[in-house]
Design an enzyme around this catalytic site. Structure first.
Site, PDB file in Angstrom:
ATOM      1  N   LEU A 206      10.663  11.562 -19.494  1.00 58.34           N
ATOM      2  CA  LEU A 206       9.560  12.151 -20.393  1.00 58.34           C
ATOM      3  C   LEU A 206       8.458  12.870 -19.357  1.00 58.34           C
ATOM      4  CD1 LEU A 206       9.128   9.814 -23.230  1.00 58.34           C
ATOM      5  CD2 LEU A 206      10.272  12.021 -23.369  1.00 58.34           C
ATOM      6  N   HIS A 207       8.257  13.951 -19.309  1.00 60.88           N
ATOM      7  CA  HIS A 207       7.048  14.494 -18.624  1.00 60.88           C
ATOM      8  C   HIS A 207       6.456  15.947 -19.381  1.00 60.88           C
ATOM      9  CE1 HIS A 207      10.159  17.068 -16.894  1.00 60.88           C
ATOM     10  NE2 HIS A 207       9.308  18.011 -16.737  1.00 60.88           N
TER      11      HIS A 207
END
Ligand code: UD1
Ligand code: UDP
Length: 362
Positions: A206-207
């Site tokens: 996730l980013h």
């Protein structure tokens, strides 16, 4: 002597640049390649490890711009790149993807009269709140050649009024790197390192700012992962942007089944991806890699610039609340997922097609 400058700046650029550089070296050894690294990503495990894993040469120029707000980062890249292009006078600048470095490089070159080739052109999420969408539109608007990875890209560009002669469907160059790296990934020890069994864990990355910048949103996703971790192991190599938010939130792991690690190198990551039962992500590139590998992919986003991974591949968009995260994981683990189909020109030969365009252009 022909001179080609190639620009890379962050993790998802390196696996796109490597096969192109190799192809140019093979087809035209006398062509001078100038590799410029903006330094948008600079941590060892977001940059150096990819040079090693992908066999990339050392950059000829490293701008070292580092992390800055959008305007400052874009501006600093432009200020630093201009004198390098002035000195080296390349016949063209090749940029890949949709990060700030991509757009900054294209803007700098085009204003100096240096033509730009954009690899991975034409992708559109339709979501202008994403910085990447702005980068894609600006870069496509000013590039001389738009090399697309799928037919959706061609259609988007034609709809925007781009001259068809600029558009070339070359296929997905990320898959070139993936195919070369798979035999090495099969020898990786990363599963043993983390005590994981094939097809028996969830791989997570996730980013995206919308998922991670606001601790409340991130903690909601993590709560869903913790719920899933009651039944299965979850490995989560954490992007530095996400780590910052986790630290701010003062979150403490509750389950030993949720394995939080630093970002891992390309070869180890492909091993994690390929052997996962399901991957949950908000990455662009990972939606494509899972489609190629036939691994179910849950994308925590309201939209995607890569719809082909849904219509032809193994991708599904899901909401970011706790319930959606764990019920979707549970559903994939208990029911058969759509099988992969082969996508045209995601065949490991995109760099060869890219070279043909470059060659006829210069
Ligand atoms: C960038 C790209 C995004 C891409 C992602 C790939 C833009 C606008 N965003 O997002 O499209 O999907 O890379 O991973 O170009 N940081 C470090 N070490 C590093 C790099 C970053 O600690 O080597 C931290 C810094 O705190 C920085 C934050 O991560 O502020 C975000 O970095 P940045 O490059 O601005 O954006 P990404 O989220 O990495
Ligand atoms: N990747 C990696 N290690 C990780 C996470 C991702 O090697 O810990 C690779 C992944 O296989 C893909 C690329 O990084 O090739 C995708 O980068 P990222 O998700 O950061 O960017 P995006 O594609 O969203 O722009």
């Amino acid at each position: 002597m022909k001179k080609i400058a190639l620009l890379a700046g962050a993790r998802p650029n390196f696996m796109k640049i490597a096969p192109i550089m190799r192809e140019i070296r093979k087809r035209s050894p006398s062509t001078k390649q100038i590799l410029i690294h903006t330094g948008q990503h600079y941590d060892k495990n977001l940059s150096d490890v990819f040079f090693k894993d992908l066999g990339l040469p050392r950059p000829d120029y490293s701008l070292g711009v580092g992390s800055l707000p959008h305007g400052a980062q874009t501006g600093t890249i432009m200020i630093q790149l201009e004198p390098i292009l002035q000195k080296t006078k390349p016949d063209l600048l090749l940029v890949v993807g949709d990060i700030n470095s991509t757009m900054a490089g294209a803007l700098t070159a085009v204003k100096m009269g240096i033509p730009v080739i954009h690899v991975e052109a034409g992708l559109r999420s339709g979501d202008r709140t994403m910085p990447e969408e702005i980068n894609r539109m600006v870069t496509d608007c000013i590039s001389s050649k738009l090399l697309t990875s799928c037919r959706d890209g061609d259609k988007n560009l034609i709809r925007e009024g781009v001259n068809r002669r600029k558009i070339h469907f070359v296929g997905n160059v990320m898959i070139d790197s993936l195919k070369v790296a798979l035999p090495y990934a099969d020898k990786s020890q990363v599963l043993q390192t983390y005590g994981l069994k094939k097809r028996d864990y969830v791989c997570v990355t996730l980013h995206r700012p919308c998922n991670v910048d606001e601790p409340r949103n991130l903690l909601e996703i993590i709560a869903g992962l913790e719920e899933a971790a009651k039944k299965t192991k979850v490995i989560f190599p954490v992007h530095p942007r996400t780590l910052k938010a986790l630290q701010k939130s003062k979150w403490k792991p509750k389950s030993r089944n949720l394995l939080i690690t630093d970002p891992v190198g390309y070869i180890d990551f492909l091993c994690l991806l390929k052997n996962s039962a399901v991957t949950l992500t908000d990455s662009g590139g990972i939606q494509e890699e899972t489609t190629f590998l036939g691994v179910p992919c849950l994308t925590v986003r309201p939209n995607t610039e890569r719809p082909i991974t849904i219509t032809e591949g193994t991708n599904r968009l899901i909401k970011s609340d706790r319930k959606s995260i764990f019920t979707n994981i549970r559903s994939v683990l208990s029911k058969p997922f759509p099988r992969k189909r082969i996508i045209k020109y995601w065949d490991g030969k995109a760099a060869g097609r890219i070279w043909k365009i470059i060659d006829s252009f210069i």
